[in-house]
Scaffold this active site. Structure first.
Site, mmCIF file in Angstrom:
data_model
loop_
_atom_site.group_PDB
_atom_site.id
_atom_site.type_symbol
_atom_site.label_atom_id
_atom_site.label_comp_id
_atom_site.label_asym_id
_atom_site.label_seq_id
_atom_site.Cartn_x
_atom_site.Cartn_y
_atom_site.Cartn_z
ATOM 1 N N CYS A 2 0.847 -1.191 0.000
ATOM 2 C CA CYS A 2 0.000 0.000 0.000
ATOM 3 C C CYS A 2 0.885 1.244 0.000
ATOM 4 C CB CYS A 2 -0.877 0.021 1.241
ATOM 5 S SG CYS A 2 -1.835 -1.475 1.443
ATOM 6 N N ARG A 27 3.065 1.497 -7.186
ATOM 7 C CA ARG A 27 3.127 0.353 -6.272
ATOM 8 C C ARG A 27 1.935 -0.583 -6.476
ATOM 9 N NH1 ARG A 27 6.314 2.004 -1.678
ATOM 10 N NH2 ARG A 27 5.094 0.786 -0.219
ATOM 11 N N TRP A 84 -3.697 -1.972 -1.414
ATOM 12 C CA TRP A 84 -3.510 -3.196 -2.198
ATOM 13 C C TRP A 84 -4.012 -4.284 -1.267
ATOM 14 C CZ3 TRP A 84 -1.182 -4.395 -6.979
ATOM 15 C CH2 TRP A 84 -0.814 -5.727 -7.177
ATOM 16 N N ASN A 110 0.436 0.547 5.891
ATOM 17 C CA ASN A 110 1.015 -0.273 4.825
ATOM 18 C C ASN A 110 1.619 -1.499 5.488
ATOM 19 O OD1 ASN A 110 2.454 -1.303 2.603
ATOM 20 N ND2 ASN A 110 4.211 0.030 3.014
ATOM 21 N N GLY A 111 1.306 -2.693 4.994
ATOM 22 C CA GLY A 111 1.899 -3.892 5.568
ATOM 23 C C GLY A 111 0.861 -4.815 6.165
ATOM 24 N N GLU A 492 14.707 -20.850 -15.582
ATOM 25 C CA GLU A 492 14.324 -19.468 -15.304
ATOM 26 C C GLU A 492 15.484 -18.508 -15.603
ATOM 27 O OE1 GLU A 492 11.696 -17.936 -14.959
ATOM 28 O OE2 GLU A 492 12.189 -16.070 -13.932
ATOM 29 N N LYS A 496 15.411 -15.503 -18.386
ATOM 30 C CA LYS A 496 15.722 -14.086 -18.130
ATOM 31 C C LYS A 496 16.725 -13.576 -19.156
ATOM 32 C CE LYS A 496 13.059 -13.823 -16.185
ATOM 33 N NZ LYS A 496 11.774 -13.787 -15.542
ATOM 34 N N GLU A 499 15.066 -13.215 -22.606
ATOM 35 C CA GLU A 499 14.020 -12.207 -22.580
ATOM 36 C C GLU A 499 14.563 -10.780 -22.633
ATOM 37 O OE1 GLU A 499 11.862 -12.743 -18.932
ATOM 38 O OE2 GLU A 499 9.973 -12.068 -19.783
ATOM 39 N N HIS A 515 23.150 -36.586 -24.199
ATOM 40 C CA HIS A 515 22.280 -37.086 -25.267
ATOM 41 C C HIS A 515 22.135 -36.082 -26.410
ATOM 42 C CE1 HIS A 515 21.477 -40.445 -22.712
ATOM 43 N NE2 HIS A 515 20.990 -39.661 -21.758
ATOM 44 N N LYS A 614 3.697 -7.406 -20.338
ATOM 45 C CA LYS A 614 3.663 -7.949 -18.988
ATOM 46 C C LYS A 614 2.470 -8.878 -18.798
ATOM 47 C CE LYS A 614 4.964 -8.538 -14.992
ATOM 48 N NZ LYS A 614 6.311 -8.980 -14.726
#
Ligand code: G6P
Length: 619
Positions: A2, A27, A84, A110-111, A492, A496, A499, A515, A614
Site C-alpha cells: 500500500c 506500487r 492493495w 502499509n503492511g 528461469e 531471463k 528475454e 544425449h 507484462k
C-alpha cells in the site's frame, strides 16, 4: 504494498495528499482514501478503483454537501492511502483510512498486522465495534484503547501490542497539528518542508514539495507537526537523526533510486517473500492457510495435484512440484498451460489443479484452469493480483502479495510464487502427517530466514555478477545446466537472459547433456551451472567436469563454503546456506543479476524488452 502519505502544515492539504498518492500509484492498488481534519471534525472519503474514482467521490461528497472539510481549503492536516488488498475484499469499507469507535482517530497502514485476529477478539470483547474486515482497523482501535490525552503515547502503546511488518500514520481530532507514525520493517520517510511536513511510505510522495528527508528506522516512532519531527524508539527515548538531501530526479525517485524498475524489483525480493509468508507462518508449528478457502479434508485426501502455468510461473510450479512430492508425498503432474488446454487431459474430482499466474489474466492458464474445473477438479489459483480473472474462476486463491511488478521480466513475483508453493507443500505435509513435526518446524524456521538471506545474497553477488557480465557480454550462446531443484532455476535463468538480452540460451537437465547438447560446447560457450549443495551435487560436478573437458567456461552458483565447486568452476557465485530444498529462492538471484547486467552492458532497455507484454490478456 500500500501507499501512505500524511501532511501537516499551513497549506490546504487535500490536493497535496492526492498528488502524493499519484506518485505512489506505481506500487499498485485497488482502492484509495483520504481523511482530513476540518471544522472540528474528521472528514473522510474512500473509493474502490483508481484515483480518478477517489477524485469523483470527493467531488460528489462536496457537491452533495456530505462534507466540507475534504473540499474546503482550510483543512491543513490529513492522511491518505492507496490500498492493495491483503486482508478483506476490495470494498469501500475495507479501504483506508480506518477510524476508531468515536471516529476521532484515523489511521492509514502499509503492511500486515500478524496478530490481528486475536487483537480483534480482545477489542471486540471490550466493546469496540469494527466496520471493516481489515487487519489495519485494529490499529485505530488499539490507539483508542491506549489514548489518555497524549496521541504519541497512545500510538506507542498500540505499537507495543502489534506483531507483523507494517508502517502506519495516525491522527486524532483533538490534535489538529500532529501526526504520529510508526515503523516496523515497512519503509517510512519524513519530508521536511518550511512550516509544513510530510510523512510517507516512499519519497516520491512528497518529492515535488521537498527534498529534505528523515528516514525512520525499524522500531521507531515519529511525531510530526508543522514545526518539525521528533523521533523516538519504541520505549519513547528520543533518537537523533541526520537530515538527508534527496538528489534523484523524479523519474529515478519512482524507481527508488535504482536505474531501472527491474533492478529495483530484484532488490524488493526480500520484502516480496516476507509479504508472502509472514502471517501464514505465525509460529514454528504449522502453516496457516485459513484465508485460502481450501478444505483441509480435501487437501488430506486429494489423489493428485496438477500444476498448470506459463513462463516464469511454470518454473515456480516446477520447484513446487519437488517440494510437494518430497514433503507431502502426493503425486504431482505439471504442464505448460498452453499444452494442457489443447490435449484431452484427465481431470478428476479428487484432483487439485493449481493454476499459477502472476497477473491472473494469462489466457492459456485461465483456459487450463477452466478445463480442469469443468472436468470436476478443484482449482486453486496462485496469483499476485486481487480481483483478477483467475481469482474469479478458481475455487480458492492463494495470493503471493509481491506488490506490483512494473519491469516486464518477472523477478520478485517468481520468488514469491516459489515461497507460496513451499507454504502449500508444507500445509499438505502437515495435514497428511508425512513429515515429523520437528522437520516441519525446522523448515518453517528456514523459510522465515529467507528474506534476510535474499538481502545477504544480493549484497554478496551483485558486483561479481556485474563483473562476469562484463567479461561475457559478447558471447553468442549460453547453456544452463542443473539437476533436480537446480533445473527450474536454470530454465528461469536462461529465460531471463533470452528475454532481456536477446542472447540465445538453452537450459537442460544436466543428465541429458550427453544425449546431444554436449555437441554444442566449445571454448566459446559459457555454461551456467546451478551447483548448490544437494544430494545430487556429485552428479552435477561430474557434468561440470564433462563441460570443462570441452573447454567451455563454467559459471557456477554454489552454496557458501562449497570449495569443491569453486575448484572446478571458472567463476563461482556463492549463495548462503539454507535447507537444500529452499535453495532455489537464493540460487535464482545471481542468475537474475547476470542476465540484467549482460543486457545493460549491451545497452538494452530491460524494463520493456521488445515483443513482450507484462500481461497476456484473456482471449
Ligand atoms: C508473460 C510474462 C512472463 C510471465 C508469463 C506468465 O510472458 O512476460 O514474465 O511469466 O507471461 O504470466 P502470468 O501472469 O500468468 O504469471
Amino acid at each position: 504494498m500500500c501507499g501512505i502519505v500524511g501532511y501537516v502544515g499551513d497549506r490546504p492539504c487535500r490536493d497535496l495528499l492526492i498528488a502524493g498518492l499519484e506518485k505512489l500509484e506505481y506500487r499498485g492498488y485497488d482502492s484509495a482514501g483520504v481523511s482530513v481534519i476540518s471544522d472540528g471534525e474528521i472528514d473522510s472519503v474512500r473509493a474502490v478503483g483508481n484515483l480518478a474514482n477517489l477524485r469523483a467521490a470527493l467531488a460528489e461528497h462536496v457537491s452533495g454537501n456530505g462534507g466540507v472539510a475534504v473540499a474546503a481549503p482550510p483543512a491543513t492536516i490529513g492522511v491518505a492511502h492507496t490500498r492493495w488488498a491483503t486482508h478483506g475484499r476490495v470494498t469501500e469499507e475495507n479501504a483506508h483510512p480506518h477510524g476508531d469507535c468515536e471516529d476521532k482517530i484515523h489511521i492509514v497502514l502499509n503492511g500486515i498486522v500478524e496478530n490481528h485476529a486475536e487483537l480483534r477478539k480482545e477489542l471486540q470483547a471490550e466493546g469496540h465495534e469494527f466496520s471493516s474486515e481489515t487487519d489495519a482497523e485494529i490499529v485505530s482501535h488499539l490507539i483508542e484503547r491506549h489514548y489518555h490525552g497524549d496521541l504519541a503515547e497512545a500510538v506507542r502503546g498500540a505499537f507495543g501490542e502489534l506483531r507483523g511488518h507494517y508502517a502506519f500514520v495516525a491522527m486524532h481530532l483533538d490534535h489538529g497539528e500532529t501526526l504520529v507514525a510508526a515503523r516496523k520493517e515497512c519503509p517510512l520517510i519524513v519530508g521536511l518542508g518550511g512550516e509544513e511536513n510530510f510523512v510517507a511510505s516512499a519519497i516520491p510522495a512528497f518529492l515535488a514539495e521537498t527534498r529534505r528527508v528523515l528516514t525512520i528506522e525499524n522500531g521507531e516512532l515519529v511525531t510530526v507537526t508543522p514545526e518539525g519531527a521528533t523521533i523516538t524508539d519504541a520505549e519513547g527515548h528520543p533518537v537523533s537523526r541526520q537530515e538527508d538531501e534527496v538528489t534523484w530526479d523524479e523519474d529515478a525517485a519512482e524507481k527508488g533510486g535504482y536505474p531501472t524498475f527491474m533492478k529495483k524489483e530484484i532488490y524488493e525480493q526480500a520484502d516480496a517473500v516476507a509479504e508472502t509468508i509472514t502471517d501464514r507462518l505465525p509460529g514454528l508449528d504449522g502453516v496457516d492457510l485459513s484465508g485460502v478457502a481450501l478444505d483441509d479434508e480435501f487437501l488430506r485426501n486429494a489423489e493428485r495435484l496438477m500444476i498448470v502455468a506459463c513462463g516464469t510461473s511454470y518454473h515456480a510450479g516446477l520447484v513446487g512440484r519437488y517440494a510437494i512430492e518430497q514433503w507431502a508425498r502426493v503425486p504431482v503432474g505439471m504442464d505448460i498451460a498452453s499444452e494442457y488446454r489443447y490435449r484431452e487431459p484427465v481431470s478428476r474430482p479428487n484432483d487439485l489443479v493449481v493454476g499459477i499466474t502472476q497477473s491472473g489474466e494469462t489466457a492459456d492458464t485461465l483456459a487450463a484452469m477452466r478445463l480442469a474445473r469443468d472436468g470436476g477438479s478443484k482449482v486453486l489459483a496462485i496469483t499476485n493480483i486481487m480481483g483478477s480473472q483467475a481469482t474469479r474462476d478458481a475455487d480458492a486463491v492463494l495470493f503471493t502479495r509481491a506488490g506490483l511488478e512494473i519491469g516486464v521480466a518477472a523477478t520478485k513475483t517468481f520468488v514469491s510464487q516459489v515461497a507460496a508453493m513451499y507454504l502449500l507443500a508444507l500445509r499438505i505435509a502437515e495435514l497428511r502427517g508425512t513429515l515429523p513435526p520437528e522437520r516441519i518446524s525446522e523448515l518453517i524456521a528456514e523459510i522465515k530466514r529467507l528474506p534476510s538471506k535474499i538481502d545477504e545474497t544480493l549484497a554478496n553477488v551483485d558486483r561479481r555478477a556485474a563483473a562476469i557480465a562484463r567479461s561475457h557480454k559478447d558471447q553468442r550462446f549460453f547453456l544452463y545446466l542443473g539437476r533436480h531443484i537446480g533445473l527450474p532455476i536454470c530454465l528461469e535463468g536462461a529465460l531471463k537472459l533470452k528475454e532481456i538480452s536477446y542472447i540465445p540460451a538453452d537450459a537442460y537437465a544436466a543428465g541429458e547433456m550427453k544425449h546431444g547438447p554436449i555437441a554444442l560446447l566449445d571454448e566459446d560457450t559459457p555454461v551456467v551451472c546451478v551447483a548448490t549443495d544437494s544430494p545430487v551435487l556429485d552428479k552435477v560436478l561430474s557434468n561440470v567436469e564433462e563441460v570443462r573437458a570441452r573447454g567451455a567456461d563454467v559459471i557456477a552458483v554454489a552454496t557458501e563454503g562449497s570449495d569443491r565447486v569453486a575448484e572446478v568452476a571458472d567463476q563461482t557465485l556463492f549463495v548462503p546456506r539454507s535447507d537444500w530444498m529452499l535453495q532455489p529462492i537464493l540460487a535464482i538471484l545471481p542468475l537474475q543479476l547476470l542476465a540484467y547486467y549482460i543486457a545493460r552492458e549491451n545497452g538494452l532497455n530491460v524494463d520493456q524488452p521488445r515483443n513482450l507484454a507484462k500481461t497476456v490478456t484473456v482471449e
